[in-house]
Design a protein around this motif. Structure first.
Motif, PDB file in Angstrom:
ATOM      1  N   SER A   3      57.576  -5.135  26.615  1.00 27.75           N
ATOM      2  CA  SER A   3      56.685  -5.446  27.736  1.00 27.75           C
ATOM      3  C   SER A   3      56.618  -6.954  27.890  1.00 27.75           C
ATOM      4  N   TYR A   4      56.543  -7.382  29.137  1.00 23.15           N
ATOM      5  CA  TYR A   4      56.499  -8.808  29.432  1.00 23.15           C
ATOM      6  C   TYR A   4      55.342  -9.112  30.369  1.00 23.15           C
ATOM      7  N   MET A   5      54.677 -10.245  30.114  1.00 20.03           N
ATOM      8  CA  MET A   5      53.688 -10.782  31.029  1.00 20.03           C
ATOM      9  C   MET A   5      54.129 -12.194  31.375  1.00 20.03           C
ATOM     10  N   LEU A   6      54.382 -12.413  32.642  1.00 23.27           N
ATOM     11  CA  LEU A   6      54.746 -13.738  33.131  1.00 23.27           C
ATOM     12  C   LEU A   6      53.538 -14.309  33.845  1.00 23.27           C
ATOM     13  N   ILE A   7      53.096 -15.479  33.426  1.00 27.01           N
ATOM     14  CA  ILE A   7      51.905 -16.106  33.977  1.00 27.01           C
ATOM     15  C   ILE A   7      52.342 -17.272  34.848  1.00 27.01           C
ATOM     16  N   SER A   8      51.985 -17.193  36.107  1.00 27.46           N
ATOM     17  CA  SER A   8      52.387 -18.221  37.067  1.00 27.46           C
ATOM     18  C   SER A   8      51.158 -18.994  37.531  1.00 27.46           C
ATOM     19  N   LEU A  37      53.253  -9.730  36.399  1.00 25.06           N
ATOM     20  CA  LEU A  37      53.183 -11.119  36.842  1.00 25.06           C
ATOM     21  C   LEU A  37      51.711 -11.416  37.061  1.00 25.06           C
ATOM     22  N   PHE A  38      51.161 -12.345  36.274  1.00 20.78           N
ATOM     23  CA  PHE A  38      49.746 -12.691  36.359  1.00 20.78           C
ATOM     24  C   PHE A  38      49.619 -14.043  37.034  1.00 20.78           C
ATOM     25  N   LEU A  39      48.985 -14.066  38.192  1.00 19.64           N
ATOM     26  CA  LEU A  39      48.817 -15.291  38.967  1.00 19.64           C
ATOM     27  C   LEU A  39      47.485 -15.938  38.596  1.00 19.64           C
ATOM     28  N   VAL A  40      47.534 -17.228  38.259  1.00 18.08           N
ATOM     29  CA  VAL A  40      46.344 -17.948  37.822  1.00 18.08           C
ATOM     30  C   VAL A  40      46.364 -19.348  38.436  1.00 18.08           C
ATOM     31  N   GLN A  41      45.223 -19.994  38.479  1.00 22.58           N
ATOM     32  CA  GLN A  41      45.078 -21.333  39.055  1.00 22.58           C
ATOM     33  C   GLN A  41      45.677 -21.332  40.467  1.00 22.58           C
ATOM     34  N   ASN A  42      46.481 -22.330  40.836  1.00 20.59           N
ATOM     35  CA  ASN A  42      47.070 -22.367  42.178  1.00 20.59           C
ATOM     36  C   ASN A  42      48.129 -21.296  42.388  1.00 20.59           C
ATOM     37  N   GLY A  43      48.496 -20.600  41.331  1.00 17.76           N
ATOM     38  CA  GLY A  43      49.435 -19.498  41.456  1.00 17.76           C
ATOM     39  C   GLY A  43      48.889 -18.339  42.274  1.00 17.76           C
ATOM     40  N   VAL A  44      47.563 -18.296  42.505  1.00 19.77           N
ATOM     41  CA  VAL A  44      46.977 -17.217  43.308  1.00 19.77           C
ATOM     42  C   VAL A  44      47.153 -17.434  44.808  1.00 19.77           C
ATOM     43  N   GLU A  75      37.364 -19.596  42.636  1.00 27.29           N
ATOM     44  CA  GLU A  75      37.407 -21.055  42.765  1.00 27.29           C
ATOM     45  C   GLU A  75      38.015 -21.501  44.090  1.00 27.29           C
ATOM     46  N   ARG A  76      38.853 -20.669  44.664  1.00 28.26           N
ATOM     47  CA  ARG A  76      39.539 -21.006  45.911  1.00 28.26           C
ATOM     48  C   ARG A  76      38.956 -20.258  47.105  1.00 28.26           C
ATOM     49  N   ALA A  77      37.745 -19.706  46.913  1.00 20.35           N
ATOM     50  CA  ALA A  77      37.011 -18.983  47.960  1.00 20.35           C
ATOM     51  C   ALA A  77      37.803 -17.805  48.520  1.00 20.35           C
ATOM     52  N   LEU A  78      38.542 -17.126  47.660  1.00 21.85           N
ATOM     53  CA  LEU A  78      39.293 -15.938  48.056  1.00 21.85           C
ATOM     54  C   LEU A  78      38.648 -14.724  47.396  1.00 21.85           C
ATOM     55  N   ASP A  79      38.525 -13.646  48.140  1.00 23.17           N
ATOM     56  CA  ASP A  79      37.992 -12.430  47.534  1.00 23.17           C
ATOM     57  C   ASP A  79      39.050 -11.335  47.553  1.00 23.17           C
ATOM     58  N   LYS A  80      38.686 -10.214  46.975  1.00 21.85           N
ATOM     59  CA  LYS A  80      39.611  -9.096  46.838  1.00 21.85           C
ATOM     60  C   LYS A  80      40.185  -8.665  48.196  1.00 21.85           C
ATOM     61  N   ALA A  81      39.386  -8.733  49.234  1.00 22.40           N
ATOM     62  CA  ALA A  81      39.834  -8.329  50.567  1.00 22.40           C
ATOM     63  C   ALA A  81      40.936  -9.238  51.107  1.00 22.40           C
ATOM     64  N   ALA A  82      41.041 -10.450  50.580  1.00 25.90           N
ATOM     65  CA  ALA A  82      42.058 -11.405  51.050  1.00 25.90           C
ATOM     66  C   ALA A  82      43.422 -11.163  50.414  1.00 25.90           C
ATOM     67  N   ALA A 101      48.370  -7.116  22.020  1.00 23.64           N
ATOM     68  CA  ALA A 101      49.221  -5.928  21.904  1.00 23.64           C
ATOM     69  C   ALA A 101      50.683  -6.271  21.615  1.00 23.64           C
ATOM     70  N   GLY A 102      51.003  -7.561  21.569  1.00 24.16           N
ATOM     71  CA  GLY A 102      52.375  -7.972  21.271  1.00 24.16           C
ATOM     72  C   GLY A 102      53.277  -8.114  22.479  1.00 24.16           C
ATOM     73  N   THR A 103      52.709  -8.140  23.649  1.00 22.38           N
ATOM     74  CA  THR A 103      53.497  -8.335  24.871  1.00 22.38           C
ATOM     75  C   THR A 103      54.133  -9.715  24.854  1.00 22.38           C
ATOM     76  N   LYS A 104      55.392  -9.769  25.190  1.00 22.54           N
ATOM     77  CA  LYS A 104      56.086 -11.062  25.280  1.00 22.54           C
ATOM     78  C   LYS A 104      55.570 -11.792  26.517  1.00 22.54           C
ATOM     79  N   THR A 105      55.215 -13.050  26.343  1.00 22.12           N
ATOM     80  CA  THR A 105      54.553 -13.787  27.409  1.00 22.12           C
ATOM     81  C   THR A 105      55.279 -15.100  27.711  1.00 22.12           C
ATOM     82  N   LEU A 106      55.445 -15.371  28.994  1.00 23.01           N
ATOM     83  CA  LEU A 106      56.010 -16.631  29.475  1.00 23.01           C
ATOM     84  C   LEU A 106      55.003 -17.259  30.425  1.00 23.01           C
ATOM     85  N   TRP A 107      54.805 -18.571  30.318  1.00 19.60           N
ATOM     86  CA  TRP A 107      53.858 -19.265  31.187  1.00 19.60           C
ATOM     87  C   TRP A 107      54.608 -20.300  32.000  1.00 19.60           C
ATOM     88  N   HIS A 108      54.338 -20.302  33.299  1.00 20.45           N
ATOM     89  CA  HIS A 108      54.983 -21.255  34.210  1.00 20.45           C
ATOM     90  C   HIS A 108      53.928 -22.025  34.947  1.00 20.45           C
TER      91      HIS A 108
END
Length: 108
Positions: A3-8, A37-44, A75-82, A101-108
């Motif tokens: 399993s992989y989680m890529l954080i952008s 693919l997990f979007l965080v900070q400006n990645g959202v 933080e960016r004034a976006l809600d689920k509906a957006a 859980a041991g998921t392989k993770t990459l952060w960008h």
């Protein structure tokens, strides 16, 4: 199966290598891996309905699970509906759980 989680964390409209990072997720999924693919900070920012991110839409179409950090959205004034179809709001706790859980993770 791995399993992989890529954080952008980068805005693809400002950072030219984000599409390549999304492509890694697509390639892993094509090899039968479980990929998030997990979007965080400006990645959202490309997660918005109004955003034109073909690369992100391609990842969703390829079966990559896409999550957007709830705190980063607020933080960016976006809600689920957006959020665009195929993108789910989630807490950073999902990343912590994946790491535990041991998921392989990459952060960008």
């Amino acid at each position: 199966m791995s399993s992989y989680m890529l954080i952008s964390s980068r805005d693809p409209f400002e950072c030219g290598d984000t599409e390549g990072f999304y492509q890694i997720a697509i390639d892993l999924k094509a090899k039968g891996r479980d990929v998030t693919l997990f979007l965080v900070q400006n990645g959202v920012l490309p997660a918005r309905n109004s955003a034109e991110s073909k690369a992100l839409r391609h990842a969703i179409g390829a079966g990559v699970k896409v999550l957007a950090d709830d705190f980063s959205l607020r933080e960016r004034a976006l809600d689920k509906a957006a959020l665009a179809d195929g993108i789910t709001e989630a807490s950073l706790e999902r990343v912590v759980d994946a790491l535990a859980a041991g998921t392989k993770t990459l952060w960008h």
